[in-house]
Design an enzyme around this catalytic site. Sequence first.
Site, short mmCIF file in Angstrom:
data_model
loop_
_atom_site.label_atom_id
_atom_site.label_comp_id
_atom_site.label_asym_id
_atom_site.label_seq_id
_atom_site.Cartn_x
_atom_site.Cartn_y
_atom_site.Cartn_z
N GLU A 230 0.81 -1.22 0.00
CA GLU A 230 0.00 0.00 0.00
C GLU A 230 0.84 1.27 0.00
OE1 GLU A 230 -0.60 -2.59 1.94
OE2 GLU A 230 -2.68 -3.18 1.58
N HIS B 196 -9.92 -4.03 11.04
CA HIS B 196 -10.66 -4.01 9.77
C HIS B 196 -12.01 -3.33 9.91
CE1 HIS B 196 -7.64 -6.89 8.47
NE2 HIS B 196 -8.17 -6.97 7.28
#
Lengths: 325, 325, 323, 323
Positions: free
Chosen positions: A60, A129
């Site tokens: 990322e 998450h």
Amino acid sequence: MAMMRYAEALNAALREEMQADASVFLFGEDIGRYGGVFKVTKGLMEEFGELRVRDTPISEQAMTAMAVTAAMTGTRPVLEIMYADFVPLSLDALINQASIYEYIWNGQVRMPFVLRTQGGGGAGAGAQHSKSLDSMLAHVPGIKVVAPVTPADAKGMLKSAIRDSQPVVFLEHKLLYNTRGEVPEDADFTVPLGKAATRREGRDVSIFATSRMVLEALKAADALEKDGISAEVIDLRSLRPLDVESIATSIARTNHAVVVNEGWNFCGYAAELSATIMDRCFDDLDAPVARVTLPDMPVPYSEPLEMAVLPDAGKIRDAVLRVVK
Amino acid sequence: MAMMRYAEALNAALREEMQADASVFLFGEDIGRYGGVFKVTKGLMEEFGELRVRDTPISEQAMTAMAVTAAMTGTRPVLEIMYADFVPLSLDALINQASIYEYIWNGQVRMPFVLRTQGGGGAGAGAQHSKSLDSMLAHVPGIKVVAPVTPADAKGMLKSAIRDSQPVVFLEHKLLYNTRGEVPEDADFTVPLGKAATRREGRDVSIFATSRMVLEALKAADALEKDGISAEVIDLRSLRPLDVESIATSIARTNHAVVVNEGWNFCGYAAELSATIMDRCFDDLDAPVARVTLPDMPVPYSEPLEMAVLPDAGKIRDAVLRVVK
Amino acid sequence: MKNAPSIEEHVEMYRKMIVVRRLEEGLGRLHKEGKTRGPIHRCDGQEAVGVAATAVLRDGDKLTSTHRGHAHYIGKGLDVYPVIAEIFGRATGSCAGRAGHMLIADAEKGLIGGNAIVGAGIPAATGMALSMQVLGRKDVAMCIFGDGAAQTGICHEAMNMAALWKLPVVFVLEHNQFGLTVPSSVQSPVADLSIRAAGYNMPAEIVDGNDAVAVYRAVANMVDRARQGLGPGLIEAKTYRWEGFSTSDMGGYQTPEDIAAWKARDPIRISYDALKNEVGAAALDEIEREAGAEVAAAFAKALSDPFPAFAVPSAYAAYSGAL
Amino acid sequence: MKNAPSIEEHVEMYRKMIVVRRLEEGLGRLHKEGKTRGPIHRCDGQEAVGVAATAVLRDGDKLTSTHRGHAHYIGKGLDVYPVIAEIFGRATGSCAGRAGHMLIADAEKGLIGGNAIVGAGIPAATGMALSMQVLGRKDVAMCIFGDGAAQTGICHEAMNMAALWKLPVVFVLEHNQFGLTVPSSVQSPVADLSIRAAGYNMPAEIVDGNDAVAVYRAVANMVDRARQGLGPGLIEAKTYRWEGFSTSDMGGYQTPEDIAAWKARDPIRISYDALKNEVGAAALDEIEREAGAEVAAAFAKALSDPFPAFAVPSAYAAYSGAL
Ligand SMILES: Cc1ncc(C[n+]2csc(CCOP(=O)(O)OP(=O)(O)O)c2C)c(N)n1
Ligand SMILES: Cc1ncc(C[n+]2csc(CCOP(=O)(O)OP(=O)(O)O)c2C)c(N)n1
Ligand SMILES: [Mg+2]
Ligand SMILES: [Mg+2]
């Protein structure tokens, strides 16, 4: 108009913009052959090929930095970061790179890229998450941050984001992908960034909400009607730039405000809303603005714990009752 | 008491804590042989050896993650991140790791580490070396964030931070290292985290400032005295937890507030201050809280541009005049 | 020899190295006089890397640089005058004084740009190469970065993707033996960082970074491959910086022996010696005089230029702000 | 053979692999019945890696795991019952229902812990090893991580520091051929990721990840080195996951041929075949029955356990909050 799921509306936006502009390309983890873990990019690799729809390694940090410079050099990248929880890995590229160059380089470059991601809780995905890091993203100058709630906005705002000349962070929500709504099929349909939308009119209190919290605010407004309170619900849609005029206009009528955001409270996005309202509407306010947010703690896994911390219609209603009492 | 520079006070704190507790160790870029680019760790490698004072590669991301887990397993690491601008590289470790474990693991672990860094502008260091990202750091639950201004606080709060059982982000400022002040030499001297300090008493307005901005607020207060305005200056010192009681007590007397932070405005630390004041002091306020911050743009390099954007005594005075008018 | 520079190209590299050297010396002098602001990172002694690596590039090719970019800037074709003006924060600087010496960019010349986040130039160049591949352009991107930067995570991520996708990017590792003040042995357990290229199935070559011709040839081979779509490559150029890390550096960690040994291998002297049989010492001395005069004039002009006026930038003005 | 497991150790690994397999199958069944919540990552077919790698460790040694950690949990000595209770969010879970299956920790057993940020376990174990070195302890840290995780920047940074400082950490790369849904060939240009160890001057070995004995021996060699202060090592264990990435995986990217080929090399079957001459099939079958019964009982008990009650956690309560 067609009835579509939110994920399908996003897919349509991507397809249309890729058809219209060969410089638009997508990259991200599992977005190609598999079509994305939330199926937003389904079928696009087949249609546009592997150069323009690219599966990536788990990187990322570099990917975000690459989106910035790819955008400087002739393309319009759309990067998918699978969960907003991973956006901290993108922050150097946003803060130290994307944020500075247009000004620092005296207008020599533009960075028309979109970083799509999805956040929020309610799916039992645990502390790593389920986050909404809106405030960190909206803190970065030179970057737009938007969070559509309806499928029509999802489509229209994603198209605007791709066409925008500045970096846009596009926040989706894992519990919105399967929601349905009418969506214009016209390829020219866009929704401008920077404008809030009144989802329900009311007289007694203004509820300003972001992302999925708009749906909770609407439920709260229904309940409040039974309490004899008429609540206005405003979907902010664009977290930055913020539509301060719409906020001020609403508060001028209702004199009460509740702000709702799924991120943490302290230094959270709701704090900016509260501060902005103080700046602009102090004299119109009959009571302090109430913030409804995630408490300042990790999102727990177990369902009853997760439900206890997530802001929802019940907590919004409670806040409104405190404010208008 | 001894007259010391801020950097020397920090050095003394590190030395004393390392002498007292063999589990305290330091790591960071150029902190060993060279003694740190701001000389805070000077002489410590010589005194404590290479195992406990460690020069590192340029790997902020992993280093921060390592501080978290080293702290879980018996040591008290003090990590130096050379510039606050690099803290985005530390954020995954703070948000997704340090922030969650004490709760998520039901109290099985503690993470007593300190992340020291320094931020702020005014040194001609440009857009990537002049930022204050206080708000992003203070947004993270489970982590304390402090920013001492005086040499005495620098020493006393660093000692408290090292002894604390939670992660502490310790914010210094590049323009404070050479400031001087009286510092207690007693090894038992500490300053508790979480308490603000009134630096100047006043009747008409409360100025709440962080880090170097406290010095600017004091200058503004001097100037305001000539304007016939008595300004109280409160050094917040602890950004999280915030000493809300001291804030409320002051505003109850002055009925006016200005908040000053060197970070960006939108979703900045000043927004939280403004929102907190709204929550707690709405009825005591005669005017909206004014925020004095960096404007929402990169810090430019050229001196007149940099001076134009940095908050300073003049801008604080202007804000006070608007608020009390 | 394949990809050797022509005499003209070598002479031009020689000239540019002198421009950079005079620039660095001038900055050193002005710093001592208290006339600079903020940290300045000189590259005396390692000019050959930046100048020769960029000599291989075309205008359309993109370059990302570091905090120590003066040789890269001049190499990529920027005039020294706007560079100096930028370093002194003048309105006439390459970026109107907004950027400062670590962040200079000139998009027309393909320099985008300096970067003071160590390692950040690596994915930056990789992203530009990605863009070129998507658009089907024949340009390449180059990243010059340091031995310290090679330890950053972003270096790994970017090189992996570059190699995986065969992106047209060339990585030039300017190995000057030090990070900020720590020697490379304190930063990684391998002396030759290019061994890591094998981990990406990427070709690599180690060259004498003080020999402009050697750097040029090695880089040119990699640029050729990249331009043909064969993917990225890594050049590790071994060099040394004579001066401190920056003007704020208090020194003391570089041995006098090392400095003397490396000064004996001055890249400008090496090119001079190689060129004098070809073009004659007189021509080279004349070039040196002219380059020196150009830099002196640039300093004089830049230092009397006006500072910029502040205005809220429109791209940022749409947002809430404190001004 | 140096560092081969004893028969008793191998039998215990066999038992644990069966516990894990029954756990995974039970979770699969309950997921189909709609009784699970959130994504669950099964490790059917790759149990040998986690079970054998951790069999080498002592209680004082630390382990960091991934989102796919069930074999690591059981391997490191956790009972299956609190693991199941945690997966179902019960008050009796290892972390009182707060963590969920991706983040399980048991500090007493040295498991700290699961991690759902891909790659984050690598610096986590490295940091624990740093702590041990500073304190002069003889414990080691181990990190089990995936082929996808090897592409993260943090992997590079952590391995570089581990090797540079000779930290007592062992890296176990569980190469199951896939990231989430993409094959490893779409994630890196090298098939054998352990080639990268050379870039840190660190020893590495590739082993058959479906052979518990091979994994044990290779890992034990590295653990021995680490414990002696000789620094880190990398084991690349080649394996394959039979099921989808998680319970939410819609599949379609794994070929039936591959799955069949790997199922033919079931790690449990490999250990069974190796052990049956030593201890007899009957004993192994009995172990299988007992393990199955243990898991079934654990499911039954966990699923009837109460959910936790919510309370504001004291460590966070000091701060401003919305509750
Ligand atoms: C992410 C980051 N960490 C630390 C620094 C501080 N810093 C600036 S330059 C430097 C050393 C860089 O070494 P190298 O890459 O070899 O470049 P050189 O200075 O030798 O040219 C450091 C640590 C930085 N600018 N960015
Ligand atoms: C930083 C980060 N990026 C992306 C993800 C989403 N994700 C979860 S697991 C996974 C694949 C991991 O592959 P690997 O490391 O090989 O582990 P495996 O699932 O094969 O065990 C991805 C992309 C994540 N959790 N964290
Ligand atoms: Mg170097
Ligand atoms: Mg894998």
